[in-house]
Design an enzyme around this catalytic site. Sequence first.
Site, PDB file in Angstrom:
ATOM      1  N   LEU A 154       0.823  -1.345  -0.051  1.00  0.00           N
ATOM      2  CA  LEU A 154      -0.009  -0.030   0.020  1.00  0.00           C
ATOM      3  C   LEU A 154       0.989   1.308   0.061  1.00  0.00           C
ATOM      4  O   LEU A 154       0.980   2.074   0.998  1.00  0.00           O
ATOM      5  CB  LEU A 154      -0.877  -0.011   1.227  1.00  0.00           C
ATOM      6  CG  LEU A 154      -2.224  -0.910   1.110  1.00  0.00           C
ATOM      7  CD1 LEU A 154      -2.811  -0.870   2.481  1.00  0.00           C
ATOM      8  CD2 LEU A 154      -2.896  -0.708  -0.056  1.00  0.00           C
ATOM      9  N   HIS A 155       1.616   1.479  -1.097  1.00  0.00           N
ATOM     10  CA  HIS A 155       2.325   2.736  -1.117  1.00  0.00           C
ATOM     11  C   HIS A 155       1.463   3.512  -1.939  1.00  0.00           C
ATOM     12  O   HIS A 155       0.125   3.483  -2.119  1.00  0.00           O
ATOM     13  CB  HIS A 155       3.433   2.533  -2.252  1.00  0.00           C
ATOM     14  CG  HIS A 155       2.961   2.203  -3.670  1.00  0.00           C
ATOM     15  ND1 HIS A 155       2.932   3.007  -4.562  1.00  0.00           N
ATOM     16  CD2 HIS A 155       2.781   1.006  -4.241  1.00  0.00           C
ATOM     17  CE1 HIS A 155       2.799   2.530  -5.769  1.00  0.00           C
ATOM     18  NE2 HIS A 155       2.748   0.993  -5.473  1.00  0.00           N
ATOM     19  N   ALA A 156       1.880   4.921  -2.277  1.00  0.00           N
ATOM     20  CA  ALA A 156       1.008   6.191  -2.605  1.00  0.00           C
ATOM     21  C   ALA A 156      -0.245   5.815  -3.539  1.00  0.00           C
ATOM     22  O   ALA A 156      -1.371   5.984  -3.179  1.00  0.00           O
ATOM     23  CB  ALA A 156       1.908   7.168  -3.394  1.00  0.00           C
TER      24      ALA A 156
END
Length: 85
Positions: A14-16
């Site tokens: 769950l990066h940007a």
Amino acid sequence: MIERKITVASEHGLHARPAAIFVQAATEAGVPVTIAKGDKSVNAASILGVLSLGVSKGDEITLSVDGDEAVADQLVALLETDHDA
């Protein structure tokens, strides 16, 4: 309260970008939504909160939704989709 355990599918966790997609959906749900990794739980409508969990691909998280099954199903589907593909 509906709780689901989910294994995150996005290649980079769950990066940007995947976090933003998830946070937008959680916000639009109009009901309280939290996600937890280990002992840490955050408001799913907070991008900073979600990013602070440091969720990687394959991590198991817990989704809690104070709403109906349809809302939970939609959010689970987002988390189980690889948004990096």
